[in-house]
Design an enzyme around this catalytic site. Structure first.
Site, PDB file in Angstrom:
ATOM      1  N   ARG A 154       0.846  -1.176   0.000  1.00  0.00           N
ATOM      2  CA  ARG A 154       0.000   0.000   0.000  1.00  0.00           C
ATOM      3  C   ARG A 154       0.886   1.231   0.000  1.00  0.00           C
ATOM      4  O   ARG A 154       1.959   1.213   0.599  1.00  0.00           O
ATOM      5  CB  ARG A 154      -0.824  -0.089   1.286  1.00  0.00           C
TER       6      ARG A 154
ATOM      7  N   GLU B 241       5.314   8.354   1.902  1.00  0.00           N
ATOM      8  CA  GLU B 241       5.682   7.912   0.562  1.00  0.00           C
ATOM      9  C   GLU B 241       7.065   7.240   0.580  1.00  0.00           C
ATOM     10  O   GLU B 241       7.937   7.622   1.358  1.00  0.00           O
ATOM     11  CB  GLU B 241       5.754   9.110  -0.398  1.00  0.00           C
ATOM     12  N   ASP B 242       7.237   6.271  -0.323  1.00  0.00           N
ATOM     13  CA  ASP B 242       8.521   5.591  -0.535  1.00  0.00           C
ATOM     14  C   ASP B 242       9.050   4.925   0.734  1.00  0.00           C
ATOM     15  O   ASP B 242      10.266   4.761   0.905  1.00  0.00           O
ATOM     16  CB  ASP B 242       9.578   6.592  -1.077  1.00  0.00           C
ATOM     17  N   ARG B 243       8.143   4.571   1.615  1.00  0.00           N
ATOM     18  CA  ARG B 243       8.518   3.900   2.874  1.00  0.00           C
ATOM     19  C   ARG B 243       9.417   4.779   3.759  1.00  0.00           C
ATOM     20  O   ARG B 243      10.087   4.285   4.664  1.00  0.00           O
ATOM     21  CB  ARG B 243       9.204   2.546   2.618  1.00  0.00           C
ATOM     22  N   LEU B 244       9.421   6.086   3.481  1.00  0.00           N
ATOM     23  CA  LEU B 244      10.183   7.013   4.335  1.00  0.00           C
ATOM     24  C   LEU B 244       9.227   7.592   5.378  1.00  0.00           C
ATOM     25  O   LEU B 244       8.873   8.770   5.375  1.00  0.00           O
ATOM     26  CB  LEU B 244      10.846   8.099   3.479  1.00  0.00           C
TER      27      LEU B 244
END
Ligand SMILES: Cc1cc2nc3c(=O)[nH]c(=O)nc-3n(C[C@H](O)[C@H](O)[C@H](O)COP(=O)(O)O)c2cc1C
Length: 211
Positions: free
Chosen positions: A8, A188-191
Protein backbone atom coordinates in the site's frame (compact mmCIF):
# COMPACT_ATOMS: atom_id res chain seq x y z
CA UNK A 1 -2.11 -11.93 -6.69
CA UNK A 2 0.79 -13.16 -4.65
CA UNK A 3 1.10 -12.18 -1.01
CA UNK A 4 4.38 -10.46 -1.85
CA UNK A 5 2.45 -8.09 -4.12
CA UNK A 6 0.14 -6.86 -1.38
CA UNK A 7 1.40 -3.41 -0.53
CA UNK A 8 0.00 0.00 0.00
CA UNK A 9 1.15 3.53 -0.67
CA UNK A 10 1.02 5.65 2.49
CA UNK A 11 0.51 9.31 1.74
CA UNK A 12 -2.30 10.58 3.94
CA UNK A 13 -0.50 12.77 6.43
CA UNK A 14 2.80 13.74 7.94
CA UNK A 15 4.16 13.95 11.45
CA UNK A 16 6.53 16.69 12.41
CA UNK A 17 8.49 17.03 15.67
CA UNK A 18 7.94 20.79 15.57
CA UNK A 19 4.17 20.32 15.82
CA UNK A 20 3.68 17.43 18.22
CA UNK A 21 2.65 18.00 21.83
CA UNK A 22 5.50 17.93 24.38
CA UNK A 23 3.39 15.33 26.23
CA UNK A 24 2.85 11.89 24.62
CA UNK A 25 -0.45 11.35 26.45
CA UNK A 26 -1.84 14.53 24.89
CA UNK A 27 -0.55 13.38 21.51
CA UNK A 28 -2.07 9.92 22.04
CA UNK A 29 -5.37 11.54 23.00
CA UNK A 30 -5.38 13.52 19.75
CA UNK A 31 -4.62 10.42 17.66
CA UNK A 32 -7.10 8.23 19.53
CA UNK A 33 -9.89 10.75 18.98
CA UNK A 34 -8.98 10.96 15.29
CA UNK A 35 -9.15 7.15 15.06
CA UNK A 36 -12.64 7.27 16.57
CA UNK A 37 -13.72 10.03 14.20
CA UNK A 38 -12.35 8.01 11.27
CA UNK A 39 -14.52 5.09 12.47
CA UNK A 40 -11.59 2.72 12.79
CA UNK A 41 -13.24 -0.52 13.98
CA UNK A 42 -12.36 -1.15 17.63
CA UNK A 43 -9.81 1.69 17.83
CA UNK A 44 -9.07 0.57 21.41
CA UNK A 45 -7.89 -2.90 20.30
CA UNK A 46 -4.17 -3.22 20.94
CA UNK A 47 -1.56 -5.93 20.80
CA UNK A 48 -0.08 -6.59 24.24
CA UNK A 49 3.35 -8.21 24.39
CA UNK A 50 4.70 -9.77 27.55
CA UNK A 51 7.69 -11.99 28.16
CA UNK A 52 8.44 -14.89 30.43
CA UNK A 53 11.49 -14.39 32.67
CA UNK A 54 13.69 -16.44 30.29
CA UNK A 55 12.91 -13.87 27.59
CA UNK A 56 10.36 -15.86 25.56
CA UNK A 57 7.82 -13.32 24.27
CA UNK A 58 4.07 -13.74 23.80
CA UNK A 59 1.52 -11.41 22.25
CA UNK A 60 -2.28 -11.12 22.08
CA UNK A 61 -4.94 -8.47 21.52
CA UNK A 62 -6.63 -6.74 24.47
CA UNK A 63 -8.89 -3.69 24.77
CA UNK A 64 -7.67 -0.39 26.14
CA UNK A 65 -10.15 0.74 28.81
CA UNK A 66 -8.62 4.02 29.94
CA UNK A 67 -5.57 6.24 29.69
CA UNK A 68 -4.26 9.31 31.46
CA UNK A 69 -0.96 10.64 32.81
CA UNK A 70 -0.60 7.52 34.98
CA UNK A 71 -0.73 5.13 32.03
CA UNK A 72 -2.78 2.77 29.85
CA UNK A 73 -5.29 0.38 31.43
CA UNK A 74 -6.62 -3.01 30.32
CA UNK A 75 -8.47 -5.77 32.16
CA UNK A 76 -7.96 -9.51 32.23
CA UNK A 77 -7.77 -12.72 34.24
CA UNK A 78 -4.71 -12.50 36.50
CA UNK A 79 -4.27 -16.31 36.18
CA UNK A 80 -3.93 -16.19 32.37
CA UNK A 81 -0.66 -16.65 30.51
CA UNK A 82 -0.21 -12.87 30.36
CA UNK A 83 -1.05 -12.62 34.07
CA UNK A 84 1.54 -15.24 34.99
CA UNK A 85 4.16 -13.59 32.79
CA UNK A 86 3.44 -10.12 34.19
CA UNK A 87 3.64 -11.44 37.76
CA UNK A 88 7.18 -12.73 37.10
CA UNK A 89 8.28 -9.95 34.74
CA UNK A 90 6.15 -6.80 35.05
CA UNK A 91 7.27 -5.22 31.77
CA UNK A 92 5.06 -5.01 28.69
CA UNK A 93 4.62 -3.37 25.32
CA UNK A 94 1.51 -2.28 23.41
CA UNK A 95 0.92 -1.66 19.71
CA UNK A 96 -2.07 -0.03 18.04
CA UNK A 97 -2.59 -0.15 14.25
CA UNK A 98 -5.08 2.31 12.81
CA UNK A 99 -4.91 1.37 9.12
CA UNK A 100 -7.51 3.91 7.98
CA UNK A 101 -5.16 6.63 9.21
CA UNK A 102 -1.93 4.87 8.17
CA UNK A 103 -0.83 5.04 11.79
CA UNK A 104 0.78 2.89 14.45
CA UNK A 105 1.46 3.70 18.10
CA UNK A 106 3.88 1.69 20.24
CA UNK A 107 4.07 2.03 24.02
CA UNK A 108 6.40 0.26 26.44
CA UNK A 109 7.00 0.30 30.15
CA UNK A 110 6.44 -1.36 33.52
CA UNK A 111 3.02 -2.66 34.49
CA UNK A 112 1.15 -2.60 37.81
CA UNK A 113 -2.19 -4.07 38.84
CA UNK A 114 -4.96 -1.53 39.25
CA UNK A 115 -6.45 -1.31 42.75
CA UNK A 116 -9.31 -3.72 43.59
CA UNK A 117 -11.59 -0.64 43.81
CA UNK A 118 -10.68 0.47 40.31
CA UNK A 119 -11.11 -3.07 38.94
CA UNK A 120 -14.48 -3.41 40.71
CA UNK A 121 -15.65 -0.04 39.36
CA UNK A 122 -14.90 -1.19 35.80
CA UNK A 123 -16.27 -4.71 36.41
CA UNK A 124 -19.64 -3.22 37.42
CA UNK A 125 -19.91 -1.52 34.01
CA UNK A 126 -19.56 -4.84 32.11
CA UNK A 127 -22.67 -6.60 30.77
CA UNK A 128 -24.08 -9.31 33.06
CA UNK A 129 -22.98 -12.11 30.70
CA UNK A 130 -19.37 -10.90 30.74
CA UNK A 131 -19.39 -10.63 34.54
CA UNK A 132 -20.67 -14.21 34.84
CA UNK A 133 -18.16 -15.36 32.21
CA UNK A 134 -15.28 -13.97 34.26
CA UNK A 135 -16.30 -16.34 37.10
CA UNK A 136 -16.68 -19.33 34.77
CA UNK A 137 -13.44 -19.10 32.79
CA UNK A 138 -9.98 -19.79 34.15
CA UNK A 139 -8.38 -17.99 31.24
CA UNK A 140 -5.65 -19.83 29.28
CA UNK A 141 -6.19 -23.18 31.03
CA UNK A 142 -6.60 -26.31 28.90
CA UNK A 143 -10.20 -27.59 29.15
CA UNK A 144 -11.65 -30.88 27.85
CA UNK A 145 -14.45 -29.25 25.83
CA UNK A 146 -16.88 -26.34 25.60
CA UNK A 147 -19.37 -28.40 27.64
CA UNK A 148 -17.34 -27.57 30.75
CA UNK A 149 -17.88 -23.83 30.17
CA UNK A 150 -21.61 -24.25 29.64
CA UNK A 151 -22.10 -26.33 32.78
CA UNK A 152 -19.88 -23.85 34.64
CA UNK A 153 -22.13 -21.02 33.50
CA UNK A 154 -25.24 -22.84 34.80
CA UNK A 155 -23.57 -23.30 38.20
CA UNK A 156 -22.47 -19.67 38.41
CA UNK A 157 -25.98 -18.46 37.53
CA UNK A 158 -27.28 -20.49 40.49
CA UNK A 159 -24.61 -19.01 42.75
CA UNK A 160 -25.36 -15.44 41.59
CA UNK A 161 -29.04 -15.49 40.62
CA UNK A 162 -29.42 -11.69 40.53
CA UNK A 163 -27.51 -9.10 38.53
CA UNK A 164 -25.35 -8.53 41.63
CA UNK A 165 -22.21 -10.37 40.46
CA UNK A 166 -19.10 -9.36 42.46
CA UNK A 167 -15.58 -8.86 41.12
CA UNK A 168 -13.84 -12.26 41.02
CA UNK A 169 -10.61 -12.22 43.09
CA UNK A 170 -8.64 -13.45 40.06
CA UNK A 171 -9.80 -10.70 37.71
CA UNK A 172 -8.81 -7.06 37.30
CA UNK A 173 -6.79 -4.44 35.55
CA UNK A 174 -3.23 -3.60 34.76
CA UNK A 175 -1.84 -0.14 34.16
CA UNK A 176 1.19 0.21 31.90
CA UNK A 177 3.23 3.29 32.83
CA UNK A 178 4.85 4.43 29.59
CA UNK A 179 8.60 4.86 29.47
CA UNK A 180 8.54 5.16 25.66
CA UNK A 181 5.77 6.09 23.23
CA UNK A 182 6.31 6.04 19.48
CA UNK A 183 3.99 7.55 16.87
CA UNK A 184 4.35 6.20 13.31
CA UNK A 185 2.80 7.86 10.31
CA UNK A 186 3.11 6.06 6.96
CA UNK A 187 4.75 8.15 4.21
CA UNK A 188 5.68 7.91 0.56
CA UNK A 189 8.52 5.59 -0.54
CA UNK A 190 8.52 3.90 2.87
CA UNK A 191 10.18 7.01 4.34
CA UNK A 192 7.74 7.04 7.21
CA UNK A 193 7.66 9.55 10.04
CA UNK A 194 8.53 8.10 13.44
CA UNK A 195 8.50 10.32 16.50
CA UNK A 196 9.47 8.73 19.82
CA UNK A 197 9.01 10.12 23.33
CA UNK A 198 11.41 8.79 25.97
CA UNK A 199 10.79 9.53 29.63
CA UNK A 200 13.65 11.58 31.04
CA UNK A 201 12.96 12.21 34.74
CA UNK A 202 9.94 14.51 34.94
CA UNK A 203 10.19 15.43 31.25
CA UNK A 204 9.92 13.71 27.90
CA UNK A 205 12.65 13.73 25.29
CA UNK A 206 11.27 13.82 21.74
CA UNK A 207 13.33 12.27 18.94
CA UNK A 208 12.88 11.24 15.33
CA UNK A 209 13.70 7.69 14.28
CA UNK A 210 14.74 6.54 10.86
CA UNK A 211 11.93 4.57 9.25
C1 LIG B 1 -10.07 -7.58 19.66
C2 LIG B 1 -9.78 -8.43 20.87
C3 LIG B 1 -9.87 -7.87 22.13
C4 LIG B 1 -9.59 -8.63 23.27
N1 LIG B 1 -9.64 -8.02 24.49
C5 LIG B 1 -9.27 -8.72 25.59
C6 LIG B 1 -9.20 -8.06 26.86
O1 LIG B 1 -9.45 -6.85 26.99
N2 LIG B 1 -8.81 -8.81 27.93
C7 LIG B 1 -8.49 -10.14 27.81
O2 LIG B 1 -8.16 -10.76 28.82
N3 LIG B 1 -8.51 -10.77 26.63
C8 LIG B 1 -8.90 -10.09 25.51
N4 LIG B 1 -8.92 -10.73 24.29
C9 LIG B 1 -8.49 -12.15 24.22
C10 LIG B 1 -6.95 -12.21 24.22
O3 LIG B 1 -6.46 -11.90 22.92
C11 LIG B 1 -6.41 -13.58 24.64
O4 LIG B 1 -7.01 -14.62 23.87
C12 LIG B 1 -6.68 -13.90 26.13
O5 LIG B 1 -6.56 -12.74 26.93
C13 LIG B 1 -5.71 -14.97 26.64
O6 LIG B 1 -4.39 -14.49 26.47
P1 LIG B 1 -3.15 -15.16 27.26
O7 LIG B 1 -3.35 -16.66 27.21
O8 LIG B 1 -1.94 -14.74 26.50
O9 LIG B 1 -3.16 -14.62 28.66
C14 LIG B 1 -9.22 -10.00 23.13
C15 LIG B 1 -9.11 -10.56 21.85
C16 LIG B 1 -9.40 -9.80 20.74
C17 LIG B 1 -9.27 -10.43 19.36
Amino acid sequence: MSIADIRRVYARARLDEAHVSPDPIAEFDRWFNQAREAEVPEPNAMALATAAPAGVPSVRMVLLKGYDERGFVFFTDYRSQKGIELEANPQAALAFYWGELERQVRIAGPVEKTSAEESAAYFRTRPLGSRLGAWVSHQSRVIPSRVELESGLREIKERFPTADVPLPPHWGGYRLRPEEVEFWQGREDRLHDRIRYVRDGERWRVERLSP
